[in-house]
Design an enzyme around this catalytic site. Structure first.
Site, mmCIF file in Angstrom:
data_model
loop_
_atom_site.group_PDB
_atom_site.id
_atom_site.type_symbol
_atom_site.label_atom_id
_atom_site.label_comp_id
_atom_site.label_asym_id
_atom_site.label_seq_id
_atom_site.Cartn_x
_atom_site.Cartn_y
_atom_site.Cartn_z
ATOM 1 N N GLY A 1 0.831 -1.200 0.000
ATOM 2 C CA GLY A 1 0.000 0.000 0.000
ATOM 3 C C GLY A 1 0.859 1.242 0.000
ATOM 4 N N SER A 2 0.217 2.397 -0.001
ATOM 5 C CA SER A 2 0.955 3.657 0.026
ATOM 6 C C SER A 2 0.176 4.684 0.819
ATOM 7 C CB SER A 2 1.215 4.170 -1.392
ATOM 8 O OG SER A 2 0.001 4.345 -2.084
ATOM 9 N N SER B 1 4.716 7.866 1.969
ATOM 10 C CA SER B 1 5.436 6.615 2.192
ATOM 11 C C SER B 1 4.791 5.486 1.406
ATOM 12 C CB SER B 1 5.441 6.259 3.678
ATOM 13 O OG SER B 1 4.127 5.978 4.125
ATOM 14 N N ASP C 1 -6.721 9.504 15.348
ATOM 15 C CA ASP C 1 -7.220 9.223 13.996
ATOM 16 C C ASP C 1 -7.821 7.824 13.915
ATOM 17 O OD1 ASP C 1 -7.793 9.940 11.369
ATOM 18 O OD2 ASP C 1 -5.887 9.192 10.595
#
Length: 343
Positions: free
Chosen positions: A22-23, A27, A136
């Protein structure tokens, strides 16, 4: 657990990079195998050039993760630094995201939701005991450890977490539909913002759509500031009063009156037998499918945008009169037709 940054010229001398998992904003996360062993990690690769101006955010994430050791929290196993990159070797979790797993189930009940929420509450209670506020919490950050049916749930993504040195924090951050009223008002806030987010998540787990929703950010914020939500029929008709009571205590507008994690863990919907065993998979999965493909729920958020909106509208932060006069509430994502505003 002290993890010093290990210097390396080339990360491929430490790990064999397998594939991209994933991204993120700055990053990439790669599946990597440790050289000389069969051990797999999720390797977070952060280019140093992307860190300019964001160094504190990453250092904060590392500082937070170094303090954490809990079975329901994704662990930081190692930190490496090359001339061009910073690498965080994270515990590999392979079970997928929360909503995807619910959709794949053969059945799903309140008891299942209660068990999920209880695990997350335990993890967040542990964080709070260390003075750490996640800031979050959202379904995308709740991952299953393994693909097996009895897998535990894991809390991930500590990029916005903050160690609460004093009593309160001051920087507004989070994801729109999950942020607490006090954060939107830019008041000092603390651990109660995580409890609010867990209230939103608990609500979604029982009906498949969010308690606060509007295509217009100012109206979304206005709903949150007033804690304006309902247990809509028919979606909540088969949900226990205990579940609704639990959610009311988590979505309490006043952070001083809102449950703490410990109080939430002691509620009968979590600790007792109040959660019903009736299958609600059909309704919940249909609503999840309908509502959570929306990119609206994946946007990053800074509360300054809210303040700009309300200044233009001439509103107070409580968002009362101008929103009554100037905004029409869009259809709730869980409902087929437009509703009247919940004033």
């Amino acid at each position: 657990m002290l993890l010093l940054k290990k210097q390396t010229e080339d990360i491929s001398s430490v790990y064999e990079i397998r594939e991209k998992l994933g991204s993120g904003a700055f990053s990439e996360v790669m599946l990597a195998q440790e050289r000389g062993s069969a051990h797999l990690v999720a390797l977070k690769c952060i280019p140093k050039k992307a860190l300019r101006g964001k160094e504190a955010l990453v250092e904060n994430e590392i500082a937070v993760l170094r303090r954490i050791s809990h079975p329901n929290i994704v662990a930081l196993e190692d930190v490496h630094e090359s001339p061009s990159h910073l690498y965080l070797a994270m515990e590999l979790v392979t079970g997928g995201e929360l909503f995807d797993r619910i959709m794949e189930r053969g059945s799903y009940t309140e008891k299942d939701a209660s068990h999920l929420v209880g695990q997350v509450l335990g993890a967040v209670s542990y964080l709070h005991s260390l003075g750490i506020v996640h800031r979050d919490l959202k379904p995308e950050n709740l991952l299953y450890a393994t693909p097996f049916e009895d897998s535990k749930i894991m809390v991930s993504d500590f990029g916005l977490s903050k160690i609460q040195a004093g009593n309160m924090l001051g920087t507004a951050c989070g994801t729109p539909g999950y942020v607490a009223p006090e954060l939107l008002e830019q008041k000092p806030y603390g651990k109660a913002v995580d409890v609010w987010a867990l209230g939103v998540i608990s609500y979604i787990l029982l009906c498949g759509y969010p308690p606060f929703y509007d295509e217009s950010d100012p109206e979304l914020f206005s709903q949150i500031l007033r804690a304006s939500y309902e247990f809509d029929s028919p979606f909540w008709d088969d949900i226990s009063e205990s579940a609704k009571d639990f959610i009311r205590h988590l979505l309490e507008r006043d952070p001083q009156k809102r449950f703490t994690c410990q109080q939430a863990l002691q509620h009968l919907w979590i600790s007792g037998d109040a959660a019903l065993d009736r299958d609600i998979l059909g309704s919940v999965s249909e609503q999840i499918q309908k509502n959570f493909a929306r990119t609206h729920w994946k946007r990053a958020f800074n509360a300054t945008s809210f303040l700009r909106h309300i200044r233009k509208l001439g509103q107070s932060p409580e968002g009362e009169e101008a929103s009554r006069q100037g905004m029409t509430r869009h259809s709730h994502p869980g409902l087929g037709t437009s509703q009247s505003p919940k004033w």
